[in-house]
Design an enzyme around this catalytic site. Structure first.
Site, PDB file in Angstrom:
ATOM      1  CG  ASP A 246      10.025  36.498  61.777  1.00  0.00           C
ATOM      2  OD1 ASP A 246      10.232  35.293  62.020  1.00  0.00           O
ATOM      3  OD2 ASP A 246       9.012  37.118  62.183  1.00  0.00           O
ATOM      4  CD  GLU A 296      18.385  49.472  52.414  1.00  0.00           C
ATOM      5  OE1 GLU A 296      18.265  48.536  51.605  1.00  0.00           O
ATOM      6  OE2 GLU A 296      18.617  50.642  52.042  1.00  0.00           O
ATOM      7  CG  HIS A 299      14.950  47.088  49.021  1.00  0.00           C
ATOM      8  ND1 HIS A 299      14.248  47.435  47.884  1.00  0.00           N
ATOM      9  CD2 HIS A 299      15.838  48.101  49.237  1.00  0.00           C
ATOM     10  CE1 HIS A 299      14.696  48.599  47.427  1.00  0.00           C
ATOM     11  NE2 HIS A 299      15.653  49.026  48.234  1.00  0.00           N
ATOM     12  CB  CYS A 350       9.174  33.537  59.323  1.00  0.00           C
ATOM     13  SG  CYS A 350       9.693  35.062  58.482  1.00  0.00           S
ATOM     14  CG  ASP A 378      -1.953  47.471  72.078  1.00  0.00           C
ATOM     15  OD1 ASP A 378      -2.555  48.303  71.365  1.00  0.00           O
ATOM     16  OD2 ASP A 378      -0.828  47.678  72.565  1.00  0.00           O
ATOM     17  N   PRO A 430      -5.544  17.762  60.815  1.00  0.00           N
ATOM     18  CG  PRO A 430      -5.712  16.702  62.882  1.00  0.00           C
ATOM     19  CD  PRO A 430      -4.783  16.893  61.728  1.00  0.00           C
TER      20      PRO A 430
END
Length: 571
Positions: A246, A296, A299, A350, A378, A430
């Site tokens: 991603d 970063e 951003h 994503c 978890d 569907p």
């Protein structure tokens, strides 16, 4: 590389505790393995001296990276590597401390010291290169315009960022070519970044690491604009074709121009080119570099630099324009609002899917709220776990529980067969229903591509029914409709906006029969407007405003790669 027969990988416990003294006072450090650190299909890439690409899939079922806390301090946090002794940091009574083993033979002694006592190479303030007037990839609304409905708050799940890190040759040289040392440090950095983003209800899972051990794949320059664009282009045309992820960052040893140590596009998460950032590896302190990496990535999630009205308590905030002398791992109230505004308004798809445990390359850690290899559930730390089905200390289901996770799990039992678990998004998609035998919703199934939909105004394509009217509405709002055919003739020009597709960076004009598969033109009848051929074009994203694939372009025909083709042969 395979492990010799009979060799046993060291076993690291899911939970551990250590006692030691800080300022003469005893403290108890509770640690839980970060089981969401690596995906199950985590891969590592480096290059042999003759330039061959070498890809390995290290075993990640067991590892030594932990999150934790100090007993009797509700605000404490810790991020620790226990691979060879304890190495990392913890916060105690608002102070940041580092712990690391003393390099003494046959000794298990450790040093504990305050961050303020760390020698700093350069006291000049370091900063992110993104400026407040730097153009966003997508506009960010004012905080006052954001409002969560009860339904959104209830159903908005955690988001999952599948993260890929690239290390340049300069960093390899700085570490004397020791790839194991570099890998261990990247794991430690990813462990901290994941912990930071949990405050935004996000998980960051390391799915890949590439080390440019035999030369950089791009030219890395001190000019951050050049390097960011080069890395973004390489990521789109090379890395994404080899490894699904991603978001990617380049960690470099080069000294960027001026005080800049990080740079990224704003509001670009999930974009095939711009979902990237670059970070200067300027400090040996993992916490400092991890904060820059998180900044970063922030951003990319639509977050701007904090202003004077933003706050994260008494701590410096992640998105401050300069790196604090004592960096914290907290996002401000402004960051939270801007991030979720970006997600809700621009839907970066994503980050919706939870990565497979097999996708996460960093070792599993119990307590990081990512379901990884060896875990049945978890739910976070024992203090924060709100899942009655899961034993937070072991990441195993409690006795009598069939499940603790999934869209088909209710009160620790599999949902009844026939229970709807994924709603229909269109007549081409569907709904899915639980089987009664699993906690997971069955795979999303669509009607066959090319099946007529919306009373023959369109044809199904990947679960949607794309028609130009809906695309005009999405771009410009109400009272905007598909334009007359004459407007689409501009797509024969082959200029900066009017074309059908790009080949090797060149814009190809549309053939006369393909003009409705290039730029989209809309008729704007909204109050005060009278634009019969309205179109959208942006240098930041040239593809936005093009007619979508699968859109009906004539009777019995749909758009495919900039051509208007017969629907019977398109798919």
């Amino acid at each position: 590389a395979t492990r010799p027969k009979g060799a046993v990988q060291p076993k690291y416990e899911d939970a551990m505790q250590y006692e030691f003294k800080v300022n003469g006072e005893p403290v108890v450090l509770h640690l839980e393995k970060n089981k969401g650190l690596f995906s199950k299909d985590y891969s590592e890439i480096h290059y042999s001296p003759d330039g061959r690409e070498i890809t390995t899939y290290p075993p990640v079922e067991d590892h030594c990276y932990y999150h934790g806390r100090i007993e009797n301090d509700a605000d404490s946090t810790a991020s620790i590597s226990a691979c060879n002794g304890l190495k990392g940091y913890f916060k105690l009574q608002r102070e940041t401390y580092f712990i690391e083993p003393l390099k003494l033979p046959d000794s298990e002694a450790h040093a504990v010291f305050k961050y303020e006592n760390v020698e700093k190479e350069d006291e000049a303030p370091k900063m992110c290169g993104v400026t407040q007037n730097w153009k966003s990839y997508e506009p960010i609304k004012k905080a006052s315009q954001l409002a969560f409905t009860a339904e959104q708050q209830r159903y908005d799940p955690y988001k999952y960022i599948e993260f890929f890190v690239v290390v340049d040759q300069g960093t390899v040289t700085k570490n004397n070519g020791d790839l194991d040392k570099i890998k261990a440090r990247m794991y430690e950095l990813a462990n901290i970044v994941n912990e930071i983003f949990r405050y935004l209800y996000m998980h960051v899972a390391l799915v890949g690491l590439e080390i440019w051990s035999n030369g950089d794949k791009i030219t890395v320059k001190p000019d951050v604009d050049y390097t960011l664009n080069s890395f973004a282009e390489w990521r789109k045309t090379d890395l994404l074709t080899r490894k699904k992820h991603d978001n990617a960052q380049l960690l470099t040893a080069i000294d960027f121009n001026g005080p800049t140590i990080g740079y990224a596009y704003i509001g670009s998460m999930c974009h095939p080119k711009r979902s990237v950032g670059i970070v200067q590896d300027y400090s040996p302190i993992n916490l400092v570099v991890a904060v820059i990496m998180a900044h970063e990535m922030g951003h990319n999630l639509g977050i701007h630099h904090d202003t004077g009205s933003c706050s994260c308590g008494d701590y410096p905030c992640i998105m401050g324009p300069t790196i604090s002398n004592e960096p914290s791992k907290f996002f401000s109230n402004c960051s939270y609002i801007q991030c979720w505004d970006f997600i809700m308004n621009h839907n970066p798809e994503c980050i919706i899917n939870e990565p497979l445990g097999t996708d996460i390359i960093s070792p599993p850690v119990c307590g990081n709220e990512l379901l990884e290899v060896g875990e049945e559930c978890d739910c976070g730390t024992p203090e924060n776990c709100q899942n009655e089905c899961c034993d937070a200390a072991t990441c195993k289901l409690k006795s009598g529980s069939q499940c603790g996770h999934g869209d088909c799990c209710e009160q620790c039992k599999f949902s009844k067969s026939g229970t709807e678990c994924r709603a229909s998004m269109s007549e081409c998609d569907p709904a899915e229903h639980c089987t009664g035998q699993s906690s997971e919703c069955p795979a999303d199934v669509f009607h066959k591509n090319g099946q007529p939909c919306l009373d023959n105004y369109g044809y199904c394509y990947n679960g949607n029914c794309p028609i130009m009217y809906h695309q005009c509405y999405a771009l410009f709002g109400a009272d905007v409709y598909e334009a007359e055919d004459s407007c689409f003739k501009d797509n024969q020009k082959g200029n900066y906006y009017g074309y059908c597709r790009k080949e090797n960076g060149k814009k190809i004009p549309c053939a006369p029969e393909d003009v409705k598969c290039g730029r989209l033109y809309c008729k704007d009848n909204s109050p005060g407007q009278n634009n019969p051929c309205k179109m959208f074009y942006s240098n930041d994203d040239e593809h936005k405003g093009m007619v979508l694939p699968g859109t009906k372009c004539a009777d019995g025909k749909v758009c495919s790669n900039g051509h208007c083709v017969d629907v019977a042969t398109a798919y």
